[in-house]
Scaffold this active site. Structure first.
Site, PDB file in Angstrom:
ATOM      1  N   VAL A 140       0.837  -1.200   0.000  1.00 59.71           N
ATOM      2  CA  VAL A 140       0.000   0.000   0.000  1.00 59.71           C
ATOM      3  C   VAL A 140       0.873   1.251   0.000  1.00 59.71           C
ATOM      4  CG1 VAL A 140      -1.802   1.245   1.219  1.00 59.71           C
ATOM      5  CG2 VAL A 140      -1.790  -1.254   1.257  1.00 59.71           C
ATOM      6  N   CYS A 141       0.638   2.145  -0.979  1.00 64.84           N
ATOM      7  CA  CYS A 141       1.343   3.422  -1.094  1.00 64.84           C
ATOM      8  C   CYS A 141       2.866   3.166  -1.140  1.00 64.84           C
ATOM      9  CB  CYS A 141       0.935   4.352   0.039  1.00 64.84           C
ATOM     10  SG  CYS A 141       1.454   6.067  -0.202  1.00 64.84           S
ATOM     11  N   GLN A 142       3.640   3.779  -0.260  1.00 65.86           N
ATOM     12  CA  GLN A 142       5.085   3.522  -0.233  1.00 65.86           C
ATOM     13  C   GLN A 142       5.356   2.038  -0.001  1.00 65.86           C
ATOM     14  OE1 GLN A 142       7.238   4.651   3.302  1.00 65.86           O
ATOM     15  NE2 GLN A 142       8.974   5.439   2.123  1.00 65.86           N
ATOM     16  N   GLY A 170       3.705  -0.234  -1.308  1.00 70.40           N
ATOM     17  CA  GLY A 170       3.603  -0.831  -2.638  1.00 70.40           C
ATOM     18  C   GLY A 170       4.921  -0.754  -3.378  1.00 70.40           C
ATOM     19  N   MET A 181      -1.340  -1.095  -4.356  1.00 73.43           N
ATOM     20  CA  MET A 181      -2.485  -0.218  -4.130  1.00 73.43           C
ATOM     21  C   MET A 181      -1.988   1.210  -3.928  1.00 73.43           C
ATOM     22  SD  MET A 181      -5.408  -0.744  -1.230  1.00 73.43           S
ATOM     23  CE  MET A 181      -6.318   0.617  -0.516  1.00 73.43           C
TER      24      MET A 181
END
Length: 373
Positions: A159-161, A163, A183
């Site tokens: 998720v985000c960083q 990811g 994501m």
């Protein structure tokens, strides 16, 4: 009576109507604030709970904890899902509250869900590097799950960083990842029209921010600094408007609790390990090395073409932190023949808290994984 005289006669009546409306609005606002203050004063800190789904710590190393969430159904998918969150803010945005929990919805659909909690770095962690996080902590958590389930590979959701970290990990250890889900994950950092990327230095490089000087002066990067940086990307909306709307919210205890949960999550910002922050800003934002195949994690080079496992790329169409074009660049650099991109009509935070996304996102993930068991 002249036309002008008629208007003059009507003016006191119009003015009176305006004053009456204004007085009523003021009275209504005062009533809302008084009622809201009653709600606010009756709330206790322990009522503002985030991270609501029951979980158990199954592995710990330094300040990092691997949690397993309590399964909700008897029959789960055979391969567990490990969620890798960003280092910024706390990971329980994916489990914010009852009715708004990606984790709870995934559990209800039969997934076995684990989450890495990075904890709160202190001064002793100032020298932690991306090598420590990716070749160390993430790899050790993956190996724990592989050993526990007697599997060669597990499923990964970054998720985000997190990811971006998951992309690096999957490039370095493709033999350990069965399916990869990203994501709102940044991939191409050369996004000059996005304020976060510009502030990080994607156009000006070191001239935008002297990260070496910052790390040498501060050691760890304060979480408060990062919070201010994110808030300044939308100063009116995030810094003023939400508080101007507060009187409307305070009248409802449930809405007030929702507001305070978000505030608690936003301002619960761990410091960032200095060396990790240095490398991430320089290699990813300022030099865009990920898509160039030049990022070094320890002694290993991250080559996105090593990613051959199935990939599901989830992104937000209105994301002001990670623009869709940054995430969608992924398809160009990986070698997977099984690539799926799915968008949702929300912003970055909406991917976690939007009711529509909570309805549609979990089935998207689970259905995609089921056919790849």
């Amino acid at each position: 009576m002249s036309l002008l005289g008629g208007h003059q006669a009507m003016l006191p009546f119009a003015l009176q109507m305006g004053l009456e409306d204004l007085t009523q609005e003021y009275a209504d606002l005062t009533e809302k604030i008084v009622h809201g203050m009653d709600n606010l004063s009756s709330l206790r800190e322990e009522e503002i709970i985030v991270g609501v789904t029951p979980k158990e710590a199954v592995y710990q190393e330094d300040k990092v904890t691997l949690y397993r969430f309590e399964p909700k159904v008897k029959k789960t998918l055979s391969v567990p899902l490990l969620i890798v969150y960003a280092l910024v803010n706390r990971p329980f945005m994916v489990d914010l509250q009852e009715g708004r929990s990606l984790v709870a919805n995934l559990l209800s659909l039969g997934l076995d869900v684990y989450l890495i909690d990075w904890g709160y770095p202190t001064r002793s962690d100032r020298w932690l590097t991306l090598d420590d996080y990716i070749n160390g902590y993430i790899n050790n958590c993956v190996d724990f799950l592989r050993d526990h389930y007697e599997l060669d590979k597990i499923n990964l959701l970054g998720v985000c960083q997190g990811g971006t970290f998951s992309l690096c990990y999957s490039s370095l250890y493709p033999e350990k990842v069965q399916n990869l889900i990203t994501m709102v994950a940044p991939v191409n950092f050369d996004m000059p029209n996005t304020l976060l990327n510009a502030r990080g230095g994607c156009t000006l490089g070191p001239e935008a921010i002297d990260v070496d000087l910052m790390v040498e002066a501060l050691g760890n990067i304060p979480g408060d600094y990062l919070n201010i940086e994110f808030l300044m990307l939308k100063p009116l909306q995030l810094g003023y408007q939400k508080y101007l709307d507060l009187p409307e919210i305070m009248g409802s205890r449930d809405k007030l609790l929702n507001f305070l949960r978000m505030e608690k999550w936003i301002f619960d910002s761990p410091d960032q390990a200095g060396e990790t922050y240095r490398q991430f800003l320089k290699d990813f934002y300022q030099e865009n090395k990920l898509i160039k195949g030049e990022v070094m994690i320890g002694d290993s080079r991250v080559d996105l073409s090593n990613i051959t496992m199935p990939v599901l790329n989830l992104y937000a169409e209105k994301d002001h932190l990670v623009p869709p074009s940054s995430s969608l660049a992924l398809e160009e650099y990986i070698s997977s023949e099984d690539y799926t991109a799915k968008s949702f009509p929300v912003g970055h935070i909406g991917m976690y808290v939007s009711g529509k996304v909570q309805r549609d996102l979990p089935p998207t993930i689970v259905d995609w994984l089921k056919v790849r068991e």
